[in-house]
Design an enzyme around this catalytic site. Structure first.
Site, PDB file in Angstrom:
ATOM      1  N   SER A 197       0.892  -1.228  -0.262  1.00  0.00           N
ATOM      2  CA  SER A 197      -0.153  -0.231  -0.114  1.00  0.00           C
ATOM      3  C   SER A 197       0.402   1.062   0.257  1.00  0.00           C
ATOM      4  O   SER A 197       0.858   2.293  -0.584  1.00  0.00           O
ATOM      5  CB  SER A 197      -0.758   0.159   1.407  1.00  0.00           C
ATOM      6  OG  SER A 197      -1.837  -1.027   1.328  1.00  0.00           O
ATOM      7  N   HIS A 242       0.318   4.333   4.181  1.00  0.00           N
ATOM      8  CA  HIS A 242      -0.686   5.058   3.218  1.00  0.00           C
ATOM      9  C   HIS A 242      -0.177   6.584   3.014  1.00  0.00           C
ATOM     10  O   HIS A 242       0.623   6.724   2.051  1.00  0.00           O
ATOM     11  CB  HIS A 242      -2.436   5.483   3.406  1.00  0.00           C
ATOM     12  CG  HIS A 242      -1.813   3.603   3.048  1.00  0.00           C
ATOM     13  ND1 HIS A 242      -4.004   3.547   2.959  1.00  0.00           N
ATOM     14  CD2 HIS A 242      -2.327   2.527   3.327  1.00  0.00           C
ATOM     15  CE1 HIS A 242      -4.386   2.104   3.046  1.00  0.00           C
ATOM     16  NE2 HIS A 242      -2.570   1.624   3.336  1.00  0.00           N
TER      17      HIS A 242
END
Length: 307
Positions: A197, A242
């Site tokens: 991610s 993220h």
């Protein structure tokens, strides 16, 4: 008066011998390169705007003609992307191994490979530094893998074509490390991190910068990033990971795009070095902090470390 006899093999007189290809001496040919006028067989000729050019003239033209370049200085290429499918294959392969070891496509975090390579803060601080990189190839179950690979497939192709193989790879892996650094530095010792991610968000940050610079519509990217970040608040996904990947990928791409054409490579290398130093400092400071409170950290981590 009798009729003249015509030899069965054709008219009397020597026929001119056909020249041979300049690259293949065993191939007679009456074709010629329209640029250098040398004889060449069909295999050695390529279509040109005027006539046909031999292989040597084509190669010479490629060396002398300045090829178009992208915003970051990569040569414009219409060919197939290479790095993106390789990264997808590596992630899928790692997932398959964890599934085989755990015997479950959804609970693969129980596998020995997953346990040895995911980012576990206290173990990383104790010297298992490979986890900051290898954790980016581990995924919690099939859905986690599928979502990340779908975004990597779509976004990766655009970014790789624009940045070229080398710059694309640098942005991908530094964004991956950026996600690990953010989770490691700002996160808790009980947070186990895994997944691509951070790297994928880094590519979305890169695409945002590239499209903004090209004055293309970036609303779709903004919406996708926003939805993913908000969803982190309601899931176990790492918001820090993220954000860390997104920031590093975006800033590094911005530095590459804004680098002046003169000494462009030097400026871009300096930006990469600066990013590496920043991430290294974050890892070192957090490791020193965990080492200072090693006994307390170990006690806390033991209660939440995966079995």
């Amino acid at each position: 008066m009798s009729d003249a006899l015509v030899p069965p093999d054709g008219p009397i007189g020597a026929q001119p011998e056909a020249p041979v290809c300049v690259r293949h001496s065993d191939r007679p040919t009456r074709l010629r390169c329209t640029r250098c006028d040398r004889p060449a067989c069909p295999e050695c000729l390529h279509d040109a705007s005027v006539g046909m050019h031999c292989v040597d003239c084509v190669n010479e033209g490629r060396r002398t003609v300045r090829r178009a370049r992208t915003l970051v200085g990569a040569e414009v290429s219409e060919g197939r992307v290479i790095i993106t499918p390789i990264l997808i294959a590596l992630n899928v392969l790692a997932y398959v191994v964890t599934v085989f070891q755990s015997g479950s496509p959804m609970n693969n975090a129980r596998s020995s490979l997953f346990t040895a390579t995911s980012l576990i803060p206290d173990l990383t601080a104790q010297g298992e530094w490979w986890r900051i990189l290898t954790s980016g190839f581990m995924h919690f179950g099939l859905i986690h893998l599928a979502l990340n690979m779908a975004v990597l497939y779509v976004v990766g192709q655009h970014v790789e074509r624009e940045m070229g193989k080398l710059r694309f790879s640098v942005v991908y892996f530094l964004a991956l490390l950026g996600g690990s650094a953010a989770a490691f530095y700002f996160g808790t010792v009980c947070q186990q991190l895994a997944g691509a991610s951070g790297a994928v968000f880094g590519l979305m940050g890169a695409l945002l910068i590239l499209w903004k610079r090209q004055r293309r519509d970036i609303s779709t990217i903004v919406v996708v990033v926003g939805i993913n970040l908000v969803s982190n608040l309601f899931t176990n996904a790492s918001l820090l990971g993220h954000l860390g990947g997104f920031v590093i990928g975006g800033l590094l791409t911005l530095a590459m795009v804004r680098a002046p054409q003169k000494n462009r490579n030097l400026y871009q290398v300096a930006a990469v070095v600066a990013a590496v130093v920043l991430l290294g400092v974050m890892f070192a400071l957090r490791a020193a902090q965990l080492d200072t409170n090693a006994e307390v950290i170990l006690e806390i981590a033991t209660t939440c470390r995966p079995n």
